[in-house]
Write a protein that holds these residues in place. Sequence first.
Motif, PDB file in Angstrom:
ATOM      1  N   ILE A 176       0.828  -1.205   0.000  1.00  0.00           N
ATOM      2  CA  ILE A 176       0.000   0.000   0.000  1.00  0.00           C
ATOM      3  C   ILE A 176       0.860   1.252   0.000  1.00  0.00           C
ATOM      4  O   ILE A 176       0.613   2.188  -0.750  1.00  0.00           O
ATOM      5  N   THR A 177       1.888   1.280   0.831  1.00  0.00           N
ATOM      6  CA  THR A 177       2.702   2.488   0.947  1.00  0.00           C
ATOM      7  C   THR A 177       3.670   2.658  -0.223  1.00  0.00           C
ATOM      8  O   THR A 177       4.069   3.765  -0.528  1.00  0.00           O
ATOM      9  N   SER A 178       4.034   1.553  -0.894  1.00  0.00           N
ATOM     10  CA  SER A 178       4.997   1.666  -1.987  1.00  0.00           C
ATOM     11  C   SER A 178       4.325   2.013  -3.320  1.00  0.00           C
ATOM     12  O   SER A 178       4.983   2.386  -4.259  1.00  0.00           O
ATOM     13  N   GLN A 179       3.024   1.877  -3.401  1.00  0.00           N
ATOM     14  CA  GLN A 179       2.298   2.173  -4.627  1.00  0.00           C
ATOM     15  C   GLN A 179       1.380   3.372  -4.393  1.00  0.00           C
ATOM     16  O   GLN A 179       0.778   3.491  -3.335  1.00  0.00           O
ATOM     17  N   GLN A 180       1.274   4.209  -5.367  1.00  0.00           N
ATOM     18  CA  GLN A 180       0.394   5.363  -5.233  1.00  0.00           C
ATOM     19  C   GLN A 180      -1.057   4.954  -5.440  1.00  0.00           C
ATOM     20  O   GLN A 180      -1.367   4.153  -6.317  1.00  0.00           O
ATOM     21  N   LYS A 181      -1.931   5.491  -4.600  1.00  0.00           N
ATOM     22  CA  LYS A 181      -3.374   5.339  -4.732  1.00  0.00           C
ATOM     23  C   LYS A 181      -3.850   3.892  -4.710  1.00  0.00           C
ATOM     24  O   LYS A 181      -4.813   3.545  -5.375  1.00  0.00           O
ATOM     25  N   VAL A 182      -3.174   2.999  -3.996  1.00  0.00           N
ATOM     26  CA  VAL A 182      -3.632   1.623  -3.880  1.00  0.00           C
ATOM     27  C   VAL A 182      -4.546   1.526  -2.667  1.00  0.00           C
ATOM     28  O   VAL A 182      -4.145   1.816  -1.552  1.00  0.00           O
ATOM     29  N   ASN A 183      -5.769   1.165  -2.921  1.00  0.00           N
ATOM     30  CA  ASN A 183      -6.729   0.967  -1.845  1.00  0.00           C
ATOM     31  C   ASN A 183      -7.143  -0.492  -1.874  1.00  0.00           C
ATOM     32  O   ASN A 183      -7.819  -0.916  -2.813  1.00  0.00           O
ATOM     33  N   ILE A 184      -6.734  -1.262  -0.888  1.00  0.00           N
ATOM     34  CA  ILE A 184      -7.096  -2.674  -0.862  1.00  0.00           C
ATOM     35  C   ILE A 184      -8.183  -2.964   0.171  1.00  0.00           C
ATOM     36  O   ILE A 184      -8.498  -4.112   0.418  1.00  0.00           O
ATOM     37  N   ASP A 185      -8.756  -1.927   0.749  1.00  0.00           N
ATOM     38  CA  ASP A 185      -9.796  -2.127   1.760  1.00  0.00           C
ATOM     39  C   ASP A 185     -11.213  -2.005   1.217  1.00  0.00           C
ATOM     40  O   ASP A 185     -12.145  -2.500   1.833  1.00  0.00           O
ATOM     41  N   ASN A 186     -11.415  -1.362   0.117  1.00  0.00           N
ATOM     42  CA  ASN A 186     -12.762  -1.144  -0.426  1.00  0.00           C
ATOM     43  C   ASN A 186     -12.808  -1.453  -1.912  1.00  0.00           C
ATOM     44  O   ASN A 186     -13.100  -0.597  -2.734  1.00  0.00           O
ATOM     45  N   ILE A 187     -12.532  -2.694  -2.265  1.00  0.00           N
ATOM     46  CA  ILE A 187     -12.554  -3.107  -3.662  1.00  0.00           C
ATOM     47  C   ILE A 187     -14.000  -3.477  -4.019  1.00  0.00           C
ATOM     48  O   ILE A 187     -14.622  -4.271  -3.318  1.00  0.00           O
ATOM     49  N   PRO A 188     -14.546  -2.926  -5.105  1.00  0.00           N
ATOM     50  CA  PRO A 188     -15.919  -3.283  -5.477  1.00  0.00           C
ATOM     51  C   PRO A 188     -16.027  -4.754  -5.879  1.00  0.00           C
ATOM     52  O   PRO A 188     -15.090  -5.318  -6.447  1.00  0.00           O
ATOM     53  N   THR A 189     -17.177  -5.347  -5.563  1.00  0.00           N
ATOM     54  CA  THR A 189     -17.435  -6.741  -5.920  1.00  0.00           C
ATOM     55  C   THR A 189     -18.543  -6.816  -6.964  1.00  0.00           C
ATOM     56  O   THR A 189     -19.209  -5.830  -7.252  1.00  0.00           O
ATOM     57  N   LEU A 190     -18.756  -8.018  -7.468  1.00  0.00           N
ATOM     58  CA  LEU A 190     -19.832  -8.245  -8.430  1.00  0.00           C
ATOM     59  C   LEU A 190     -21.205  -7.967  -7.834  1.00  0.00           C
ATOM     60  O   LEU A 190     -22.139  -7.619  -8.544  1.00  0.00           O
ATOM     61  N   MET A 191     -21.324  -8.132  -6.531  1.00  0.00           N
ATOM     62  CA  MET A 191     -22.613  -7.961  -5.864  1.00  0.00           C
ATOM     63  C   MET A 191     -22.876  -6.516  -5.458  1.00  0.00           C
ATOM     64  O   MET A 191     -23.816  -6.241  -4.723  1.00  0.00           O
ATOM     65  N   GLY A 192     -22.028  -5.585  -5.903  1.00  0.00           N
ATOM     66  CA  GLY A 192     -22.233  -4.180  -5.601  1.00  0.00           C
ATOM     67  C   GLY A 192     -21.791  -3.779  -4.203  1.00  0.00           C
ATOM     68  O   GLY A 192     -22.072  -2.677  -3.758  1.00  0.00           O
ATOM     69  N   GLU A 193     -21.103  -4.661  -3.508  1.00  0.00           N
ATOM     70  CA  GLU A 193     -20.572  -4.360  -2.185  1.00  0.00           C
ATOM     71  C   GLU A 193     -19.088  -4.066  -2.336  1.00  0.00           C
ATOM     72  O   GLU A 193     -18.595  -3.896  -3.441  1.00  0.00           O
ATOM     73  N   THR A 194     -18.379  -4.004  -1.222  1.00  0.00           N
ATOM     74  CA  THR A 194     -16.922  -3.877  -1.268  1.00  0.00           C
ATOM     75  C   THR A 194     -16.323  -4.978  -0.409  1.00  0.00           C
ATOM     76  O   THR A 194     -16.981  -5.520   0.480  1.00  0.00           O
ATOM     77  N   VAL A 195     -15.075  -5.291  -0.689  1.00  0.00           N
ATOM     78  CA  VAL A 195     -14.356  -6.314   0.063  1.00  0.00           C
ATOM     79  C   VAL A 195     -12.940  -5.809   0.295  1.00  0.00           C
ATOM     80  O   VAL A 195     -12.398  -5.046  -0.498  1.00  0.00           O
ATOM     81  N   SER A 196     -12.351  -6.253   1.395  1.00  0.00           N
ATOM     82  CA  SER A 196     -10.967  -5.914   1.706  1.00  0.00           C
ATOM     83  C   SER A 196     -10.066  -7.077   1.309  1.00  0.00           C
ATOM     84  O   SER A 196     -10.434  -8.245   1.466  1.00  0.00           O
ATOM     85  N   LEU A 197      -8.887  -6.763   0.822  1.00  0.00           N
ATOM     86  CA  LEU A 197      -7.902  -7.792   0.519  1.00  0.00           C
ATOM     87  C   LEU A 197      -7.037  -8.105   1.729  1.00  0.00           C
ATOM     88  O   LEU A 197      -6.202  -9.003   1.680  1.00  0.00           O
ATOM     89  N   ASN A 198      -7.217  -7.372   2.814  1.00  0.00           N
ATOM     90  CA  ASN A 198      -6.512  -7.669   4.057  1.00  0.00           C
ATOM     91  C   ASN A 198      -7.052  -8.963   4.669  1.00  0.00           C
ATOM     92  O   ASN A 198      -8.224  -9.297   4.494  1.00  0.00           O
ATOM     93  N   ALA A 199      -6.221  -9.642   5.415  1.00  0.00           N
ATOM     94  CA  ALA A 199      -6.578 -10.945   5.978  1.00  0.00           C
ATOM     95  C   ALA A 199      -7.673 -10.864   7.030  1.00  0.00           C
ATOM     96  O   ALA A 199      -8.464 -11.780   7.165  1.00  0.00           O
ATOM     97  N   GLN A 200      -7.737  -9.823   7.802  1.00  0.00           N
ATOM     98  CA  GLN A 200      -8.761  -9.625   8.821  1.00  0.00           C
ATOM     99  C   GLN A 200      -8.894 -10.807   9.775  1.00  0.00           C
ATOM    100  O   GLN A 200      -9.968 -11.315  10.040  1.00  0.00           O
ATOM    101  N   GLY A 201      -7.746 -11.262  10.286  1.00  0.00           N
ATOM    102  CA  GLY A 201      -7.741 -12.293  11.319  1.00  0.00           C
ATOM    103  C   GLY A 201      -7.820 -13.732  10.840  1.00  0.00           C
ATOM    104  O   GLY A 201      -7.853 -14.652  11.642  1.00  0.00           O
ATOM    105  N   LYS A 202      -7.865 -13.959   9.546  1.00  0.00           N
ATOM    106  CA  LYS A 202      -7.910 -15.312   8.983  1.00  0.00           C
ATOM    107  C   LYS A 202      -6.844 -15.448   7.907  1.00  0.00           C
ATOM    108  O   LYS A 202      -6.562 -14.485   7.181  1.00  0.00           O
ATOM    109  N   THR A 203      -6.291 -16.630   7.779  1.00  0.00           N
ATOM    110  CA  THR A 203      -5.431 -16.894   6.634  1.00  0.00           C
ATOM    111  C   THR A 203      -6.274 -16.685   5.387  1.00  0.00           C
ATOM    112  O   THR A 203      -7.403 -17.172   5.297  1.00  0.00           O
ATOM    113  N   THR A 204      -5.744 -15.936   4.428  1.00  0.00           N
ATOM    114  CA  THR A 204      -6.525 -15.540   3.263  1.00  0.00           C
ATOM    115  C   THR A 204      -5.772 -15.885   1.980  1.00  0.00           C
ATOM    116  O   THR A 204      -4.572 -15.639   1.873  1.00  0.00           O
TER     117      THR A 204
END
Length: 169
Positions: A38-66
């Motif tokens: 995130i810090t090495s790339q400009q404008k990279v947002n991995i917390d609010n990626i749009p999904t097919l269902m019109g929601e957003t998803v994070s690419l962060n692990a959030q406490g689980k192996t991902t």
Amino acid sequence: MLRRIIIQVVIFIIAFQLISFLRETSMLSTDTPLNDIITSQQKVNIDNIPTLMGETVSLNAQGKTTILYFFAPWCQVCHASIGNLQALYEKNEHINVVAIAMDYSRTAEVMKFTSKHHLTFPVALGNEIIKHAFEVTGYPSYYVVDKENVIVAKSMGYSSELGLYLRTL
């Protein structure tokens, strides 16, 4: 004759492993924290990626192996391997899966892919910024991220359900 076949099989396996190793050297290295991406790339947002269902998803692990699975709907190897990922997801509650669609021209292509394979995990709609941030150069590409958001494994190409599971250990 049997000896010759065994030698050919061994040579094939060694060549396959070498090619796989060389392809994976272009990917992010293991032990890379997602925060560094995130810090090495400009404008990279991995917390609010749009999904097919019109929601957003994070690419962060959030406490689980991902497992982050980068695919293209036109990729035949992706079609062959996505079922293994779905089976792994269904059988292992402690593993989170996020598929990230790349290199598509219309979301209908991604929807057709996911419908055909009956995917039940989130499917994010990726873009060129994400592709470059994760150094995706071929499909499918996998990253396994541990609970602390550090890349612990990576792979490019077909992977079996067992192969995927072993990478999460």
